[in-house]
Scaffold this motif. Structure first.
Motif, short mmCIF file in Angstrom:
data_model
loop_
_atom_site.label_atom_id
_atom_site.label_comp_id
_atom_site.label_asym_id
_atom_site.label_seq_id
_atom_site.Cartn_x
_atom_site.Cartn_y
_atom_site.Cartn_z
N SER A 2 0.83 -1.19 0.00
CA SER A 2 0.00 0.00 0.00
C SER A 2 0.87 1.25 0.00
O SER A 2 2.08 1.20 0.19
N LYS A 3 0.21 2.37 -0.21
CA LYS A 3 0.91 3.65 -0.30
C LYS A 3 1.37 4.08 1.10
O LYS A 3 0.61 4.02 2.06
N PRO A 4 2.64 4.53 1.24
CA PRO A 4 3.13 4.95 2.55
C PRO A 4 2.40 6.19 3.07
O PRO A 4 2.04 7.08 2.30
N ILE A 5 2.19 6.24 4.38
CA ILE A 5 1.62 7.43 5.01
C ILE A 5 2.63 8.56 4.95
O ILE A 5 2.31 9.68 4.58
N THR A 6 3.86 8.26 5.32
CA THR A 6 4.92 9.26 5.30
C THR A 6 6.28 8.58 5.22
O THR A 6 6.40 7.38 5.45
N ASN A 7 7.30 9.35 4.90
CA ASN A 7 8.67 8.87 4.82
C ASN A 7 9.55 9.72 5.72
O ASN A 7 9.24 10.89 5.96
N ARG A 18 16.18 4.86 5.25
CA ARG A 18 14.96 5.49 4.74
C ARG A 18 13.77 4.69 5.27
O ARG A 18 13.65 3.50 4.99
N VAL A 19 12.90 5.36 6.03
CA VAL A 19 11.80 4.70 6.72
C VAL A 19 10.49 5.11 6.07
O VAL A 19 10.22 6.29 5.87
N HIS A 20 9.65 4.13 5.73
CA HIS A 20 8.32 4.35 5.17
C HIS A 20 7.31 3.79 6.17
O HIS A 20 7.40 2.62 6.55
N ILE A 21 6.36 4.64 6.59
CA ILE A 21 5.31 4.19 7.52
C ILE A 21 4.07 3.86 6.71
O ILE A 21 3.64 4.63 5.86
N ALA A 86 9.68 9.88 11.60
CA ALA A 86 8.46 9.52 10.89
C ALA A 86 7.24 9.59 11.81
O ALA A 86 6.16 10.02 11.39
N LEU A 87 7.40 9.17 13.07
CA LEU A 87 6.29 9.23 14.02
C LEU A 87 5.85 10.67 14.28
O LEU A 87 4.67 10.94 14.49
N ILE A 88 6.79 11.60 14.25
CA ILE A 88 6.45 13.01 14.46
C ILE A 88 5.64 13.56 13.29
O ILE A 88 4.72 14.34 13.49
N THR A 89 5.98 13.15 12.07
CA THR A 89 5.21 13.65 10.93
C THR A 89 3.79 13.08 10.93
O THR A 89 2.86 13.73 10.47
N VAL A 90 3.62 11.87 11.48
CA VAL A 90 2.28 11.29 11.58
C VAL A 90 1.48 11.98 12.68
O VAL A 90 0.32 12.34 12.49
#
Length: 130
Positions: A2-7, A18-21, A86-90
């Motif tokens: 599926s499409k990542p929420i954020t990187n 490089r982390v993809h959530i 990444a958790l902060i951007t979410v």
């Protein structure tokens, strides 16, 4: 997939992660392998789970990580920083918790360069009195 929420990107020494959530159930894959298989010791695995444990988001997201460069320890530090960013951007509310734990600061320590005329970065030649 599926499409990542954020990187997000994390760096440590010469390692880059490089982390993809993705929305999911809590699986973490590093370079196509499960993170328990990629990072063999429990201490390294616990470092990666630290930001997730502090924010109680272990079962909410799937993490797909691409780590390259450096060694195992450098890659663990890079993945940990990438997951925290990444958790902060979410959810920006996690910033205070992660900042207080020191997980948003990039560890800038790196190998010191070898100096010319010396056997190592700081090592001197043996002193000879005569």
């Amino acid at each position: 997939m599926s499409k990542p929420i954020t990187n997000a990107t994390g760096r440590r020494k010469t390692a880059i992660a490089r982390v993809h959530i993705l929305a999911g159930s809590g699986s973490i894959t590093v370079n196509g392998r499960d993170f328990e298989e990629y990072f063999p010791t429990v201490a390294l695995q616990n470092q990666i789970l630290t930001p997730l444990a502090l924010t109680n988001t272990r079962q909410q997201f799937d993490f797909n990580v691409n780590a390259c460069g450096g060694g195992i320890t450098g890659q663990v530090g890079a993945v940990k920083l990438g997951i925290s960013r990444a958790l902060i951007t979410v959810n920006p509310e996690h910033r205070g918790i992660l900042k207080k734990a020191g997980l948003l600061t990039r560890d800038s320590r790196a190998k010191e360069r070898k100096k010319p005329g010396r056997p190592g970065a700081r090592k001197r030649f043996q002193f000879s009195k005569r």
